[in-house]
Scaffold this motif. Structure first.
Motif, PDB file in Angstrom:
ATOM      1  N   TRP A  37       0.835  -1.205   0.000  1.00 58.38           N
ATOM      2  CA  TRP A  37       0.000   0.000   0.000  1.00 58.38           C
ATOM      3  C   TRP A  37       0.867   1.251   0.000  1.00 58.38           C
ATOM      4  N   SER A  38       1.924   1.219   0.804  1.00 52.68           N
ATOM      5  CA  SER A  38       2.837   2.364   0.886  1.00 52.68           C
ATOM      6  C   SER A  38       3.532   2.612  -0.440  1.00 52.68           C
ATOM      7  N   LEU A  39       3.957   1.547  -1.082  1.00 52.63           N
ATOM      8  CA  LEU A  39       4.652   1.659  -2.357  1.00 52.63           C
ATOM      9  C   LEU A  39       3.749   2.296  -3.417  1.00 52.63           C
ATOM     10  N   ARG A  40       2.501   1.886  -3.439  1.00 51.48           N
ATOM     11  CA  ARG A  40       1.546   2.505  -4.374  1.00 51.48           C
ATOM     12  C   ARG A  40       1.315   3.964  -4.035  1.00 51.48           C
ATOM     13  N   LEU A  41       1.211   4.246  -2.759  1.00 54.30           N
ATOM     14  CA  LEU A  41       0.944   5.601  -2.295  1.00 54.30           C
ATOM     15  C   LEU A  41       2.050   6.576  -2.695  1.00 54.30           C
ATOM     16  N   CYS A  42       3.286   6.104  -2.706  1.00 51.47           N
ATOM     17  CA  CYS A  42       4.413   7.001  -2.996  1.00 51.47           C
ATOM     18  C   CYS A  42       5.039   6.701  -4.357  1.00 51.47           C
ATOM     19  N   SER A  43       4.232   6.230  -5.272  1.00 53.37           N
ATOM     20  CA  SER A  43       4.625   6.045  -6.682  1.00 53.37           C
ATOM     21  C   SER A  43       5.899   5.226  -6.871  1.00 53.37           C
ATOM     22  N   GLY A  44       6.025   4.156  -6.106  1.00 52.90           N
ATOM     23  CA  GLY A  44       7.129   3.235  -6.302  1.00 52.90           C
ATOM     24  C   GLY A  44       8.443   3.619  -5.658  1.00 52.90           C
ATOM     25  N   ARG A  45       8.477   4.686  -4.887  1.00 53.51           N
ATOM     26  CA  ARG A  45       9.722   5.073  -4.200  1.00 53.51           C
ATOM     27  C   ARG A  45       9.918   4.168  -2.989  1.00 53.51           C
ATOM     28  N   ARG A  46      10.812   3.198  -3.151  1.00 50.52           N
ATOM     29  CA  ARG A  46      10.979   2.138  -2.154  1.00 50.52           C
ATOM     30  C   ARG A  46      11.421   2.641  -0.788  1.00 50.52           C
ATOM     31  N   ALA A  47      12.387   3.550  -0.757  1.00 46.49           N
ATOM     32  CA  ALA A  47      12.874   4.042   0.537  1.00 46.49           C
ATOM     33  C   ALA A  47      11.751   4.742   1.304  1.00 46.49           C
ATOM     34  N   ALA A  49       8.520   4.171   0.902  1.00 46.79           N
ATOM     35  CA  ALA A  49       7.561   3.127   1.272  1.00 46.79           C
ATOM     36  C   ALA A  49       8.038   2.381   2.526  1.00 46.79           C
ATOM     37  N   GLU A  50       9.333   2.140   2.630  1.00 48.49           N
ATOM     38  CA  GLU A  50       9.874   1.485   3.827  1.00 48.49           C
ATOM     39  C   GLU A  50       9.696   2.365   5.050  1.00 48.49           C
ATOM     40  N   ASP A  51       9.924   3.667   4.893  1.00 47.51           N
ATOM     41  CA  ASP A  51       9.732   4.602   6.011  1.00 47.51           C
ATOM     42  C   ASP A  51       8.275   4.632   6.457  1.00 47.51           C
ATOM     43  N   ILE A  52       7.368   4.689   5.501  1.00 50.05           N
ATOM     44  CA  ILE A  52       5.939   4.703   5.827  1.00 50.05           C
ATOM     45  C   ILE A  52       5.553   3.413   6.540  1.00 50.05           C
ATOM     46  N   THR A  53       6.034   2.289   6.041  1.00 47.07           N
ATOM     47  CA  THR A  53       5.732   0.997   6.657  1.00 47.07           C
ATOM     48  C   THR A  53       6.213   0.970   8.101  1.00 47.07           C
ATOM     49  N   GLN A  54       7.424   1.444   8.325  1.00 46.94           N
ATOM     50  CA  GLN A  54       7.956   1.483   9.690  1.00 46.94           C
ATOM     51  C   GLN A  54       7.098   2.381  10.576  1.00 46.94           C
ATOM     52  N   ASP A  55       6.698   3.533  10.075  1.00 46.51           N
ATOM     53  CA  ASP A  55       5.865   4.450  10.853  1.00 46.51           C
ATOM     54  C   ASP A  55       4.521   3.819  11.217  1.00 46.51           C
ATOM     55  N   VAL A  56       3.940   3.099  10.284  1.00 52.43           N
ATOM     56  CA  VAL A  56       2.652   2.453  10.545  1.00 52.43           C
ATOM     57  C   VAL A  56       2.777   1.452  11.686  1.00 52.43           C
ATOM     58  N   PHE A  57       3.838   0.649  11.686  1.00 51.50           N
ATOM     59  CA  PHE A  57       3.984  -0.342  12.744  1.00 51.50           C
ATOM     60  C   PHE A  57       4.375   0.290  14.074  1.00 51.50           C
ATOM     61  N   LEU A  58       5.040   1.429  14.041  1.00 49.38           N
ATOM     62  CA  LEU A  58       5.287   2.170  15.285  1.00 49.38           C
ATOM     63  C   LEU A  58       3.969   2.687  15.855  1.00 49.38           C
ATOM     64  N   LYS A  59       3.082   3.155  14.986  1.00 46.64           N
ATOM     65  CA  LYS A  59       1.762   3.595  15.447  1.00 46.64           C
ATOM     66  C   LYS A  59       0.975   2.416  16.012  1.00 46.64           C
ATOM     67  N   LEU A  60       1.089   1.261  15.385  1.00 42.03           N
ATOM     68  CA  LEU A  60       0.416   0.070  15.902  1.00 42.03           C
ATOM     69  C   LEU A  60       0.917  -0.252  17.298  1.00 42.03           C
TER      70      LEU A  60
END
Length: 82
Positions: A37-47, A49-60
């Motif tokens: 989902w993050s990768l789609r949201l940020c138009s394929g920018r992997r780094a 998307a990884e930051d967003i993924t990490q932030d989501v799990f920190l919020k969890l």
């Protein structure tokens, strides 16, 4: 570096109320979806998307005690991601 190890071990033991699923189990089960989902949201920018993924799990991690229904976790993760 040794001081961080006990805190990480404690984080692994935090669980979702009512289900007993650990944060590690939640991460393993949902990481690929959140990253996709993050990768789609940020138009394929992997780094990014990884930051967003990490932030989501920190919020969890911070919200574990407030999640009332474990079966809603996937929807919660999606809402937080997008």
């Amino acid at each position: 570096m040794h001081a961080a190890a006990p805190r990480f071990a404690m984080a692994e033991r935090r669980t979702l109320p009512a289900s007993g699923a650990s944060i590690e189990a939640c991460y393993r089960a949902h990481h690929a979806d959140v990253y996709r989902w993050s990768l789609r949201l940020c138009s394929g920018r992997r780094a990014l998307a990884e930051d967003i993924t990490q932030d989501v799990f920190l919020k969890l991690y911070g919200a574990l005690e407030r999640l009332e229904r474990p079966e809603d976790l996937g929807g919660w993760l999606y809402r937080v991601t997008v």
